[in-house]
Scaffold this motif. Structure first.
Motif, PDB file in Angstrom:
ATOM      1  N   ALA A 273     -33.169 -26.462  76.288  1.00 44.60           N
ATOM      2  CA  ALA A 273     -34.583 -26.229  76.613  1.00 44.60           C
ATOM      3  C   ALA A 273     -34.256 -25.464  77.199  1.00 44.60           C
ATOM      4  O   ALA A 273     -35.161 -24.339  76.976  1.00 44.60           O
ATOM      5  N   THR A 274     -34.273 -26.278  78.398  1.00 42.10           N
ATOM      6  CA  THR A 274     -34.359 -25.572  80.141  1.00 42.10           C
ATOM      7  C   THR A 274     -32.476 -25.749  80.489  1.00 42.10           C
ATOM      8  O   THR A 274     -31.963 -26.553  79.907  1.00 42.10           O
ATOM      9  N   ALA A 304     -34.112 -21.701  75.477  1.00 41.50           N
ATOM     10  CA  ALA A 304     -35.769 -21.440  75.207  1.00 41.50           C
ATOM     11  C   ALA A 304     -35.944 -21.695  75.641  1.00 41.50           C
ATOM     12  O   ALA A 304     -36.762 -20.418  75.717  1.00 41.50           O
ATOM     13  N   ARG A 305     -36.936 -21.917  76.887  1.00 42.90           N
ATOM     14  CA  ARG A 305     -38.102 -21.883  78.013  1.00 42.90           C
ATOM     15  C   ARG A 305     -37.781 -21.377  79.072  1.00 42.90           C
ATOM     16  O   ARG A 305     -38.257 -20.485  79.442  1.00 42.90           O
ATOM     17  N   TYR A 306     -35.917 -21.419  80.019  1.00 40.26           N
ATOM     18  CA  TYR A 306     -36.145 -21.281  81.280  1.00 40.26           C
ATOM     19  C   TYR A 306     -35.248 -21.554  81.247  1.00 40.26           C
ATOM     20  O   TYR A 306     -34.308 -22.423  81.026  1.00 40.26           O
ATOM     21  N   GLY A 307     -34.404 -20.605  82.286  1.00 37.48           N
ATOM     22  CA  GLY A 307     -33.995 -20.618  83.351  1.00 37.48           C
ATOM     23  C   GLY A 307     -33.173 -22.057  83.676  1.00 37.48           C
ATOM     24  O   GLY A 307     -32.526 -23.382  83.820  1.00 37.48           O
ATOM     25  N   VAL A 325     -28.413 -15.770  84.884  1.00 36.79           N
ATOM     26  CA  VAL A 325     -29.683 -16.748  84.407  1.00 36.79           C
ATOM     27  C   VAL A 325     -30.156 -15.344  83.547  1.00 36.79           C
ATOM     28  O   VAL A 325     -30.516 -14.083  83.961  1.00 36.79           O
ATOM     29  N   PHE A 326     -29.375 -15.614  82.051  1.00 41.05           N
ATOM     30  CA  PHE A 326     -29.787 -14.450  81.073  1.00 41.05           C
ATOM     31  C   PHE A 326     -30.184 -15.566  80.082  1.00 41.05           C
ATOM     32  O   PHE A 326     -30.104 -16.310  79.731  1.00 41.05           O
ATOM     33  N   PRO A 331     -36.487 -16.992  83.413  1.00 41.08           N
ATOM     34  CA  PRO A 331     -35.486 -16.604  84.015  1.00 41.08           C
ATOM     35  C   PRO A 331     -35.693 -17.888  85.045  1.00 41.08           C
ATOM     36  O   PRO A 331     -35.079 -18.757  84.779  1.00 41.08           O
ATOM     37  N   PHE A 332     -36.428 -17.769  85.584  1.00 42.31           N
ATOM     38  CA  PHE A 332     -36.952 -18.652  86.379  1.00 42.31           C
ATOM     39  C   PHE A 332     -38.174 -19.279  86.484  1.00 42.31           C
ATOM     40  O   PHE A 332     -39.566 -18.354  86.481  1.00 42.31           O
TER      41      PHE A 332
END
Length: 769
Positions: A273-274, A304-307, A325-326, A331-332
Motif C-alpha cells: 500500500a505504501t 498503491a498510496r505513497y512511496g 521512487v516511481f 511519491p512523497f
C-alpha cells in the motif's frame, strides 16, 4: 593430499529489529519477498567439531532429535525452544535442515561480546511452519537481547487448527539481528481487525537498537487491510537494510512508537500500500518524535498510496536521500516542510518484474538505480552478499547490478628482504631456461619444481623475474644446519599464476622441512581451464618459513564448500610443526560470504608476524586442528569476516586444546568480528596490547574466563584506508597504535624491514611509524 580442513567459524553480526506481540496495534507488521520464492544458493554453516563432537558452546537441533538429548551433534535437540533453554552467552544454536513447528518463544540473552546465535545450517533449510494446533499468534517470539536469528524460512502458508499467525519473526530485546531470513504468507487469511507483520522489532518490552538485514519478506496481510506490515520497527537506534519486501497489505517498512534515529537504506519495496512509513506517536517508553532518521538508497516502486510517507510526530532532522521512487500513488508525503534530495524518478528496470512475486528484482545493466546511491549510507554488501564498491558504483536498492565487479589489484612497492645466508649450492631458474639444462646461472632451469629436485641441504634456488605456471609440489628437505631457500631474485618479481590447464587446486605445495619460500608473487586473478586454485602456498613440512610473499585473489570464484581454502596454509596433517609466516601481503581471498576460506591458516605450532591481511571471506588469521603454542604478533587485519580466530578441533595428531598461544601487538580493524576463540582452547592463551576497533559484532570473544589487557579501542588512523581499493595501512603520526605495543615477542623489524626498538617505541600492527 589432505589440505587444511576449514571449519565454519562464527557467523555473527550486529542487528536490530522491531515488532509488537504484547499489543499488536494497527500499522505494526511486516513482509518481504524472494526471487520467485525460491531460496538462493547459500553457504553451508558446518558445525565446529573436535573428535566428532560439537565444540563447547555449540548446540545442535534436528527434526530427528529429542529434547531429552544433550544437544550435541550426535544427540541433537528436537526443538529450537529447548536449545534456547540450554544456551548461555556465546552459544551458537545450529539448526539442521528440516521442518519445525513454530509458535515458540526464546528468552535467552547473550552479551555484547558473546552473542547467542540461532543459525540455519543451510540458508532457508530450517523451515518454521504453523503447528497442527496453534496456540500463539507469532511464528517465533524472541525476547532475548544480543541475539541473532540467521537464515531461517518462516512459512505461514499452511493454515492449521487454532490461533492463526499474525507475525512471523518478532524480537523484543535489544542489540539483536534478524538477518538472511525468508518470511512469507503471514496473516493472509485472518480478519482485518487484528494487526501484525512479517518481521517486527518492538520496544514494548524496552527493546532498542535492533537490525533487520538482508531478509526476503512477502505476502503479508489480507488484501486491502491497513493493519499488516512487511517489516515494522518500534525500536530506537535500529537499522533496516538490504531487504526485499513485496505483496504487503499496508506498508512494506514502517517505523512507529519509540522508533527514532533509525537508518533505512538499500531496501527494495514494491506492491505494498505504501513503500516506507516514518511515524511517531504512541511511544511505549516516551513521547519523543521520530527524528534523525535516514531513508536513503531505497527502491520504492509500484506501491498503491505513497512511496515514502511521514505520519504523526516527526522531527526536523529526518533525511530522505537518493531513493528511486516511481510508479507509486504519490511519491512523497513529508511533514515539517522537509524535501527529499537526489531522488531518481524513473522505472527501476528490474531484470524481470513480476508484481505478484517470482521475478528477478536485480537491476538491469541499464537501470537508473545503478551508481546513483549515496555511498556513505550503502552497506558493504547487497542482499546476495555481493560487494558494493566504488569501482562499480553504489547502486540504489537491495541488489547491486549484475555487471562484473573488478577487484582492484594493489601495486605496492616491495621493500628489500633481509639478506639470505650464503649456501653451499646455488641453482637458477628463469622463464626462458630449460629443465634439461644444468641449473647454473648461464644455463638455468625453467621451473621451480625441477630446481627443487636438484637441491641438497644448504641450497639456494634463485628465481628470476618473470611469470611461472603454478600447481607444482616441492618435497626436498634441508637440515637445521643447511636450509633450502627458494628466493625470488627481485621481491614479487617471480610471479606464479594458474597454468593454461590446471590439475591442482594449490599454487605451490611444499612438503619439505627446513625450507624458506621468500618474496614470491602468487596471483590467482586469471583462472584458466581445469581445477581452480583454492590454496596459494600450502606448507606441510616442519621448521619452514613463508616470508615476504604477496598472495592474492585465491578462491575468489569457486563454490563455497567445506573443502575450504587459504592464501597461506601451514598444516600439521603430515606432522609438520614449528613453521613461521612472516611479512606477507595477503588479500582478496575466498568468495564473499563463504565461511570456509581463510587468509593465513595455521594448524600447528609456530609464529605469524608482520603480515598485512585484508578482504578475506572468513578468518584473516585462523588457527585450528593441532594448533597450539603459536605467537601471533604485529599483524594488521582489516575488511575480513573475522580478524583473528584462535581455536582447536578436528585433531590430526593431538588431543588439544589450543593453548599457550600469544596474540599481541596486532591491529584488527573493520572486520565483522574481531578476535575470537573457538572450539577447544586452554586457560594459558594470552591477549595483550592489541588495537581492536570497529568490528561490529564483537571486538573480543574469549573463553574460559580469559580477558584481554593493554587493548587500544580507537581508530588506528591509517594513512589511507579503503575497504574496496588499495589501502595504505601505514600509521599516521597521530595513530593511537604508536608506542603501545609490547616488546615481548615483537619482531625486530616491521613489514618494510624498518627496525623496531625501544628508542622508537614498539608500535602495534605490521608497520612501524
Amino acid at each position: 593430499m589432505n589440505k587444511l580442513s576449514s571449519f565454519a567459524s562464527d557467523f555473527r553480526f550486529n542487528a536490530r529489529i522491531c515488532g509488537g506481540v504484547a499489543l499488536l496495534l494497527s500499522a505494526c507488521g511486516g513482509s518481504t519477498s524472494s526471487n520467485g520464492g525460491n531460496p538462493t544458493a547459500a553457504p553451508q554453516f558446518a558445525a565446529v567439531t573436535y573428535n566428532g563432537t560439537v565444540a563447547p558452546l555449540d548446540l545442535v537441533v534436528s527434526p530427528s532429535g529429542a529434547d531429552t538429548n544433550a544437544g550435541t551433534q550426535a544427540a541433537p535437540f528436537r526443538t529450537i525452544a529447548r536449545a534456547a533453554q540450554a544456551a548461555t552467552p556465546g552459544t551458537t544454536i545450529r539448526v539442521l535442515p528440516g521442518t519445525y513447528p513454530g509458535g515458540f518463544r526464546t528468552t535467552a540473552s547473550g552479551t555484547a561480546e558473546a552473542r547467542i546465535r540461532y543459525v540455519s545450517e543451510v540458508k532457508w533449510g530450517a523451515k518454521i511452519v504453523p503447528p497442527a494446533n496453534s496456540a500463539t499468534a507469532v511464528g517465533w517470539d524472541n525476547r532475548g537481547s544480543y541475539v541473532e536469528i540467521d537464515g531461517f524460512e518462516v512459512d505461514g502458508s499452511t493454515v492449521q487448527a487454532g490461533t492463526r499467525w499474525l507475525t512471523g519473526l518478532y524480537t523484543a530485546g535489544s542489540f539483536s539481528t534478524v538477518r538472511n531470513n525468508h518470511v512469507h504468507h503471514i496473516a493472509r487469511t485472518v480478519p482485518c481487525a487484528a494487526s501484525g507483520g512479517g518481521i517486527g522489532s518492538d520496544s514494548y518490552y524496552k527493546g532498542s537498537a535492533n537490525d533487520v538485514s538482508a531478509n526476503v519478506v512477502h505476502d503479508v496481510g489480507p488484501a486491502g487491510c491497513a493493519n499488516y506490515l512487511g517489516i515494522y520497527v518500534n525500536t530506537a537506534g535500529s537499522r533496516v537494510d538490504n531487504n526485499l519486501v513485496y505483496a504487503v497489505s499496508d506498508a512494506g517498512i514502517r517505523l512507529w512508537h519509540d522508533a527514532t534515529n533509525v537508518v533505512v537504506v538499500n531496501n527494495t519495496v514494491f506492491n505494498a500500500a505504501t513503500g516506507i512509513v516514518v511515524s511517531g506517536d504512541g511511544g511505549y517508553n516516551g513521547s519523543v518524535p521520530n527524528d534523525n532518521t535516514r531513508v536513503s538508497n531505497n527502491i520504492l516502486y509500484d506501491n498503491a498510496r505513497y512511496g515514502v510517507q511521514e505520519v504523526g510526530s516527526t522531527g526536523l532532522n529526518n533525511r530522505y536521500s537518493n531513493n528511486l521512487v516511481f510508479g507509486n500513488g504519490t511519491p512523497f508525503m513529508l511533514n515539517n516542510g522537509l524535501q527529499p534530495v537526489g531522488t531518481v524518478a524513473a522505472e527501476p528496470q528490474f531484470i524481470n518484474y513480476v508484481r505478484a512475486g517470482g521475478g528477478d528484482y536485480r537491476p538491469a545493466s541499464t537501470s537508473p538505480a545503478n551508481a546513483a546511491a549515496l555511498p556513505a549510507d550503502a552497506p558493504a554488501t547487497d542482499l546476495d552478499g555481493k560487494p558494493r564498491t566504488a569501482e562499480t558504483g553504489f547502486d540504489i536498492g537491495a541488489y547491486q547490478h549484475a555487471g562484473s565487479t573488478p577487484t582492484p589489484t594493489p601495486t605496492p612497492t616491495p621493500t628489500p628482504e633481509p639478506p639470505i645466508p650464503a649456501t653451499t649450492y646455488n641453482f637458477f631458474v628463469t622463464p626462458n631456461g630449460s629443465d634439461t639444462a644444468a641449473g647454473t646461472k648461464s644455463a638455468p632451469f625453467k621451473t621451480i619444481a625441477r630446481a627443487s629436485r636438484a637441491a641438497l641441504p644448504g641450497t639456494t634456488i634463485h628465481v628470476a623475474e618473470g611469470t611461472y605456471p603454478g600447481g607444482f609440489k616441492t618435497t626436498v628437505s634441508g637440515t637445521a644446519a643447511g636450509r633450502i631457500y627458494y628466493v625470488s631474485s627481485t621481491k614479487w618479481g617471480a610471479k606464479i599464476v594458474p597454468p593454461a590447464s590446471s590439475s591442482n587446486d594449490t599454487a605451490w605445495d611444499n612438503r619439505g622441512n627446513y625450507t624458506d619460500i621468500i618474496g614470491f608473487h602468487i596471483d590467482g586473478t586469471t583462472s584458466q581451464a581445469g581445477t581452480k586454485w583454492t590454496h596459494g602456498i600450502y606448507n606441510g613440512g616442519s621448521y619452514d618459513m613463508i616470508r615476504g610473499n604477496w598472495v592474492h585473489h585465491i578462491a575468489k570464484n569457486v563454490p563455497c564448500t567445506s573443502a575450504g581454502g587459504s592464501a597461506i596454509g601451514v598444516d600439521s596433517y603430515y606432522r609438520g610443526i614449528k613453521s613461521d609466516v612472516v611479512g606477507n601481503l595477503v588479500h582478496d581471498i575466498g568468495p564473499v560470504g563463504c565461511r570456509f576460506v581463510q587468509g593465513i591458516y595455521v594448524s600447528t605450532s609456530g609464529t605469524v608476524k608482520n603480515n598485512v591481511v585484508y578482504r578475506v571471506a572468513e578468518g584473516g588469521i585462523h588457527l585450528w586442528h593441532d594448533a597450539n603454542n603459536v605467537i601471533i604478533t604485529n599483524n594488521t587485519v582489516t575488511a575480513s569476516h573475522t580478524g583473528i580466530i584462535v581455536g582447536g578441533g578436528d585433531y590430526y595428531h593431538t588431543t588439544g586444546p589450543n593453548n599457550d598461544t600469544i596474540v599481541a601487538n596486532n591491529i584488527v580493524y573493520d572486520n565483522a568480528m574481531g578476535i575470537s576463540e573457538q572450539g577447544q582452547t586452554g586457560t594459558r592463551n594470552r591477549y595483550t596490547n592489541n588495537l581492536v576497533f570497529q568490528n561490529p559484532t564483537y571486538n573480543f570473544s574469549l573463553k574460559n574466563g580469559l580477558t584481554h589487557s593493554g587493548t587500544v579501542s580507537a581508530d588506528p588512523q591509517f594513512v589511507s584506508y579503503t575497504r574496496t581499493g588499495t589501502p595504505d595501512l601505514h600509521l599516521r603520526p597521530t595513530s593511537p597504535a604508536i608506542g603501545k605495543g609490547t616488546p615481548t615477542n615483537a619482531p625486530p623489524v616491521d613489514f618494510d624491514n624498518r627496525p623496531r626498538n625501544a628508542t622508537m617505541g614498539y608500535d602495534m600492527g605490521a608497520y612501524q611509524h
